[in-house]
Design a protein around this motif. Structure first.
Motif, PDB file in Angstrom:
ATOM      1  N   UNK A  28      -6.087  57.331  -8.852  1.00  0.00           N
ATOM      2  CA  UNK A  28      -6.027  56.910  -7.213  1.00  0.00           C
ATOM      3  C   UNK A  28      -4.594  56.408  -6.885  1.00  0.00           C
ATOM      4  N   UNK A  29      -4.018  55.627  -7.747  1.00  0.00           N
ATOM      5  CA  UNK A  29      -2.793  55.057  -7.796  1.00  0.00           C
ATOM      6  C   UNK A  29      -1.852  56.096  -7.970  1.00  0.00           C
ATOM      7  N   UNK A  30      -1.959  57.140  -8.425  1.00  0.00           N
ATOM      8  CA  UNK A  30      -0.965  58.213  -8.890  1.00  0.00           C
ATOM      9  C   UNK A  30      -0.739  58.247 -10.207  1.00  0.00           C
ATOM     10  N   UNK A  31      -1.328  57.556 -11.195  1.00  0.00           N
ATOM     11  CA  UNK A  31      -1.038  57.709 -12.698  1.00  0.00           C
ATOM     12  C   UNK A  31      -1.979  58.934 -12.987  1.00  0.00           C
ATOM     13  N   UNK A  32      -1.026  59.510 -13.914  1.00  0.00           N
ATOM     14  CA  UNK A  32      -1.658  60.842 -14.366  1.00  0.00           C
ATOM     15  C   UNK A  32      -2.710  60.566 -15.781  1.00  0.00           C
ATOM     16  N   UNK A  33      -4.228  60.750 -15.326  1.00  0.00           N
ATOM     17  CA  UNK A  33      -5.148  60.187 -16.074  1.00  0.00           C
ATOM     18  C   UNK A  33      -6.303  61.098 -16.876  1.00  0.00           C
ATOM     19  N   UNK A  76     -12.966  66.197  -9.558  1.00  0.00           N
ATOM     20  CA  UNK A  76     -12.860  66.529  -8.216  1.00  0.00           C
ATOM     21  C   UNK A  76     -11.688  65.503  -7.411  1.00  0.00           C
ATOM     22  N   UNK A  78      -7.609  63.867  -7.380  1.00  0.00           N
ATOM     23  CA  UNK A  78      -6.193  64.318  -8.008  1.00  0.00           C
ATOM     24  C   UNK A  78      -5.924  63.191  -9.052  1.00  0.00           C
ATOM     25  N   UNK A  79      -5.149  64.000  -9.954  1.00  0.00           N
ATOM     26  CA  UNK A  79      -4.447  62.954 -11.002  1.00  0.00           C
ATOM     27  C   UNK A  79      -5.424  62.574 -12.245  1.00  0.00           C
ATOM     28  N   UNK A  80      -6.771  63.370 -12.069  1.00  0.00           N
ATOM     29  CA  UNK A  80      -7.800  62.741 -13.046  1.00  0.00           C
ATOM     30  C   UNK A  80      -8.486  63.877 -13.627  1.00  0.00           C
ATOM     31  N   UNK A  81      -8.365  63.945 -14.873  1.00  0.00           N
ATOM     32  CA  UNK A  81      -8.894  65.081 -15.621  1.00  0.00           C
ATOM     33  C   UNK A  81      -9.956  64.468 -16.751  1.00  0.00           C
ATOM     34  N   UNK A 117      -0.143  62.652 -19.750  1.00  0.00           N
ATOM     35  CA  UNK A 117      -0.769  61.793 -19.044  1.00  0.00           C
ATOM     36  C   UNK A 117      -0.051  60.161 -19.097  1.00  0.00           C
ATOM     37  N   UNK A 118      -0.391  59.519 -18.038  1.00  0.00           N
ATOM     38  CA  UNK A 118       0.030  57.769 -18.081  1.00  0.00           C
ATOM     39  C   UNK A 118      -1.305  57.200 -18.942  1.00  0.00           C
TER      40      UNK A 118
ATOM     41  N   UNK B   1       0.255  65.970 -17.301  1.00  0.00           N
ATOM     42  CA  UNK B   1      -0.917  66.683 -16.724  1.00  0.00           C
ATOM     43  C   UNK B   1      -0.450  67.952 -16.084  1.00  0.00           C
ATOM     44  N   UNK B  87       1.420  63.364  -6.859  1.00  0.00           N
ATOM     45  CA  UNK B  87       0.807  63.352  -5.761  1.00  0.00           C
ATOM     46  C   UNK B  87       0.628  61.847  -5.840  1.00  0.00           C
ATOM     47  N   UNK B  88       1.060  60.992  -5.043  1.00  0.00           N
ATOM     48  CA  UNK B  88       0.986  59.571  -5.153  1.00  0.00           C
ATOM     49  C   UNK B  88       0.359  58.984  -3.773  1.00  0.00           C
ATOM     50  N   UNK B  89      -0.013  58.049  -3.779  1.00  0.00           N
ATOM     51  CA  UNK B  89      -0.610  57.446  -2.378  1.00  0.00           C
ATOM     52  C   UNK B  89       0.790  56.453  -2.024  1.00  0.00           C
ATOM     53  N   UNK B 102       5.054  54.572  -9.394  1.00  0.00           N
ATOM     54  CA  UNK B 102       5.042  55.121 -10.715  1.00  0.00           C
ATOM     55  C   UNK B 102       6.416  55.397 -11.475  1.00  0.00           C
ATOM     56  N   UNK B 105       7.925  59.141 -12.321  1.00  0.00           N
ATOM     57  CA  UNK B 105       8.173  59.950 -10.998  1.00  0.00           C
ATOM     58  C   UNK B 105       9.458  59.171 -10.634  1.00  0.00           C
ATOM     59  N   UNK B 139     -19.883  70.475  -8.474  1.00  0.00           N
ATOM     60  CA  UNK B 139     -18.779  70.023  -8.927  1.00  0.00           C
ATOM     61  C   UNK B 139     -17.605  71.074  -8.506  1.00  0.00           C
ATOM     62  N   UNK B 140     -16.591  70.874  -7.983  1.00  0.00           N
ATOM     63  CA  UNK B 140     -15.282  71.427  -7.432  1.00  0.00           C
ATOM     64  C   UNK B 140     -14.864  72.306  -8.360  1.00  0.00           C
ATOM     65  N   UNK B 169      -8.804  74.734 -10.363  1.00  0.00           N
ATOM     66  CA  UNK B 169      -9.026  73.572 -10.809  1.00  0.00           C
ATOM     67  C   UNK B 169      -8.737  73.639 -12.314  1.00  0.00           C
ATOM     68  N   UNK B 170      -8.181  72.712 -13.037  1.00  0.00           N
ATOM     69  CA  UNK B 170      -8.011  72.944 -14.307  1.00  0.00           C
ATOM     70  C   UNK B 170      -9.398  73.207 -15.240  1.00  0.00           C
TER      71      UNK B 170
END
Ligand SMILES: Nc1ncnc2c1ncn2[C@@H]1O[C@H](COP(=O)(O)OP(=O)(O)OP(=O)(O)O)[C@@H](O)[C@H]1O
Ligand SMILES: [Mg+2]
Lengths: 246, 542
Positions: A28-33, A76, A78-81, A117-118, B1, B87-89, B102, B105, B139-140, B169-170
């Protein structure tokens, strides 16, 4: 890339809950996880609504027919696999035993993902086994949720001993108190006098029904209860873990 | 990623989400969200660094004022493919790479942006409806976004077409493929051919035509000196004007820097290409552009200190580092004063007069010749104007080259710093002239000469900077004491800093000889002479 293993010999003490919520917060903070659900029971996969199925199973991965990259699923968020669990993981221990350099196999499998990934979270099954040995070696930090009871503290000693025996740097063990109940006198006592020989974080996770509800919503706590006590506790925990990891 | 390739389709007004819903519901379980309104800020530097690297930077925020979550999201996309890189908040529009938390980036942006700031190049309102394809576990598996766009500053009938974006979606490639197939075959929607940003820029008329700022118009070999000089000066003046807004607003330090370089280049032409302007006019312009150089210097100096500040801190031992913070405060305070002073100068009658006189002169296609040269002396004053630019420039370049050889050759370890400064100035004039008239001379061999010249110039430039800094730092320390901003520790820290700079200065001075020798190597000289093809008999009055 940092590999964070959520591990304990004991079962049912909040490893999976921690892995799922911490990974969500990181992403959620943007780290690729990435979360790798190593437990054949597939609880982490369940929380992300992803079928606990890996094509060709653990054999495929260990023989190199499939790489981890091939079996990654997007969640579902972002940035989370996630790499799902698979029923075949219940034999992972025996399968690992058959390959060369069996104790660093998981580390080797993860290597190609380093630039992608981070953070990689390993959700480990509860056991002392070749699988846990692998994850302890691969991890940069081993997060050990511990319920503040005398018995759990003994388990913690066991883990440290296990590391020492295997020549694994036990300073990467990071403990936090899980399912903490402030009304219980013993919990309070132990939290006030935490063990000295391992790192115990200030942040702890209270016993909270919102964590249990993860199974109903099949979502990380911050998604369905962003302002809850549990969500706040996981945020504080993640902040502290990040500062330790640096 | 891994970033995944989304598919983008152009949607005409008549198609709405219902049609897409109907099409997909036979095969998939769908969830449709309400309309959301988003503000999209497209970001890039003044010189379009992201765009040039084929990246699209944007910052999205909900446009719904009552929305609970007003946090923005910062994106980097690949321009051609639309793939999301990041994609970053982010709660605010980022300006510099350091605003990105980050690490990966941040360093990626740092490599592209350097010290340049991101600016908003377009603002777009996006009306979005999402269609989520779910499996039986909810699930999406894929995401469809139906978007409509309004560019804030454009008329209603001049807006980009809406789009349907299918995001994979991957790990679920089959679903994505099937959706794309259905949309293509059943709805017959055409694929979008260009990035949305490009479409937006076409509508707003803003184009990243960076060549306008970097390259010169080609000089034809038949040009008279005035014709060539006029083109160069016009170009340099437009660079000044283009940078004025950014330097006034202090968007980043490059605006002022580029502005000053343009001024310096103008002055170089005025000084080096002789007998083109009538004497009186020349004296006026020389004086006024020199004034512009002077009024912009204090702000630039302070910019430079602030840019170097982190480096200064690192040059100090740990225990002294914190004590330099007062110095930063002092610099920032004085920066504000000097920048305000600079803006006042740009608002002054004097500046207005200079720009209008300058434009008047440059507007005239053959100004110096049209004037009736009533007296012989005035004809003499502008006698180079009608001569071929090729020859006039060549002679001057040759002269400067000889000057560099002479000045550089006479420098010994005992020479004063001043002598190196003189050489530095000659080198700069020399380089400018070669750059101005490169169409006439520059070949491959000349490029190599310029490369070694650049190294020599870097050496001399750094040396000069250090001399100035050392002198100014001592002055600053005194000034800070007077302003009550400095305690003994701060003064001590600055003292140590001056020592460090002195060490570097000595090292540069020792390095000079090697750089100069490399520049004057006989084979390089031969190449240069060949490139210029100096023919002494092509006599033109100096
Ligand atoms: N802080 C908490 N408060 C209340 N319930 C919790 C808390 N943490 C976990 N639980 C619940 O306890 C059960 C076990 O949690 P979890 O699956 O996270 O533990 P685990 O250590 O991963 O278990 P296992 O060893 O079986 O993998 C789950 O039903 C979970 O919802
Ligand atoms: Mg578990």
């Amino acid at each position: 890339m940092k590999i964070v293993a959520c591990y304990n010999v004991k079962g049912g003490i909040g490893k999976t809950a921690a892995a799922v919520n911490l990974a969500f917060l990181a992403a959620h903070e943007g780290a690729r996880t990435l979360v790798w659900d190593l437990d054949p029971q597939g609880a982490a996969s369940f929380y992300f609504r992803i079928k606990p199925k890996v094509k060709k199973g653990s054999k495929g991965l260990l023989t190199g027919k499939k790489t981890l990259e091939d079996v990654v699923k997007g969640t579902d968020y972002p940035n989370l696999d996630l790499i799902p669990a698979d029923f075949s993981y219940r034999n992972l221990d025996l399968q690992l035993d058959e390959v060369k350099k069996s104790d660093t196999r998981i580390q080797k499998l993860l290597k190609p993902l380093a630039s992608e990934y981070d953070f990689i979270f390993l959700d480990c099954p509860p056991s002392i086994s070749l699988v846990s040995e692998n994850t302890l070696i691969a991890a940069d930090a081993v997060i050990v949720p511990t319920i503040p009871t005398t018995l759990s503290l003994r388990t913690l000693d066991q883990i440290v001993e296990f590391c020492n025996k295997l020549n694994i740097d036990h300073t990467k063990i990071i403990t936090f108190f899980s399912m903490m109940d402030n009304r219980k006198k013993l919990h309070k006592q132990i939290v006030e006098n935490p063990p000295q020989h391992v790192r115990v974080l200030d942040a702890s996770i209270p016993y909270a029904s919102d964590v249990e509800r993860m199974g109903v919503y099949r979502q990380p706590v911050p998604v369905f209860a962003g302002n809850s006590r549990a969500a706040k506790a996981y945020r504080a925990l993640w902040e502290e873990i990040k500062s330790v990891l640096h | 990623m891994k970033s995944l390739h989304s598919a983008q389709f152009i949607v005409s007004q008549s198609i709405d989400s219902d049609a897409i819903f109907t099409l997909l519901q036979h095969e998939f379980s769908l969830h449709e969200t309400d309309h959301t309104r988003l503000k999209c800020h497209y970001l890039d530097t003044f010189d379009w660094r992201m765009y040039q690297k084929n990246y699209v930077c944007s910052w999205y925020q909900t446009a719904n004022k009552r929305a609970k979550n007003r946090e923005g999201i910062f994106f980097i996309h690949e321009k051609e493919t639309g793939n999301s890189i990041c994609e970053l908040p982010l709660s605010r529009v980022p300006k510099f790479s350091k605003d990105i938390n980050h690490q990966a980036y941040r360093s990626m942006l740092d490599n592209i942006l350097g010290i340049r700031a991101l600016m908003t190049v377009a603002v777009l309102t996006v009306k979005r409806r999402q269609l989520i394809i779910l499996d039986e576990e909810h699930k999406t598996l894929a995401l469809l976004q139906l978007e409509q766009y309004t560019i804030d500053e454009s008329a209603d009938d001049d807006q980009p077409a809406g789009r349907l974006i299918v995001c994979p979606v991957r790990g679920y490639p089959k679903v994505f493929k099937r959706v794309v197939q259905l949309v293509t075959e059943q709805l017959k929607l055409p694929h979008s051919r260009e990035a949305l940003l490009d479409e937006v820029l076409t509508v707003t008329g803003k184009r990243p035509d960076t060549c306008k700022l970097t390259g010169f118009q080609e000089l034809e070999s038949s040009f008279s000196t005035w014709e060539a000089v006029r083109i160069l000066l016009q170009h340099l003046f437009s660079v000044m004007q283009a940078n004025e807004y950014g330097l006034r607003e202090a968007i980043d330090t490059e605006f002022l820097h580029d502005y000053r370089v343009a001024v310096r280049r103008i002055r170089s032409i005025l000084g080096q290409i002789k007998h083109v302007f009538p004497d009186k006019l020349l004296a006026y312009f020389k004086r006024e552009f020199s004034w512009l150089g002077t009024v912009t210097t204090p702000t630039r100096d302070l910019d430079m200190y602030l840019l170097k500040f982190d480096g200064y801190i690192q040059a100090l031992p740990d225990d002294l580092q914190q004590h330099l913070e007062m110095f930063r405060l002092f610099l920032q305070r004085h920066w504000k004063i000097e920048h305000a002073r600079l803006c006042r100068a740009l608002d002054s009658k004097r500046y207005q007069k200079l720009t209008s006189e300058w434009q008047k002169i440059l507007a005239n296609a053959d100004m110096p010749l049209q004037r009736e040269m009533s007296t012989g002396s005035q004809a003499q004053e502008t006698c180079n104007a009608a001569e071929p630019a090729r020859i006039v420039a060549r002679q001057r370049i040759w002269k400067l080259y000889k000057r560099i050889l002479k000045e550089g050759g006479s420098i010994t370890p005992q020479s004063h710093d001043e002598d190196l400064h003189e050489l530095r100035k000659s080198c700069k004039k020399f380089r400018y002239l070669i750059e101005f008239f490169q169409d006439y001379y520059v070949g491959k061999s000349m490029k190599q000469l310029l490369k070694t010249l650049k190294q020599l110039q870097d050496n001399l430039g750094d040396f000069q900077d250090l001399c100035v800094q050392i002198e100014q730092l001592n002055g600053f320390a005194e000034q800070m004491q007077q302003e009550g901003l400095a305690d003994t520790k701060t003064i001590m820290a600055m003292g140590v800093l001056v020592e460090r700079l002195n060490e570097r200065k000595t090292a540069l001075r020792a390095e000079f000889r090697r750089q100069f020798e490399s520049f004057i190597q006989p084979e390089k000289k031969a190449v240069f002479v060949e490139a210029l093809r100096v023919q002494q008999h092509e006599g033109v009055t100096e």
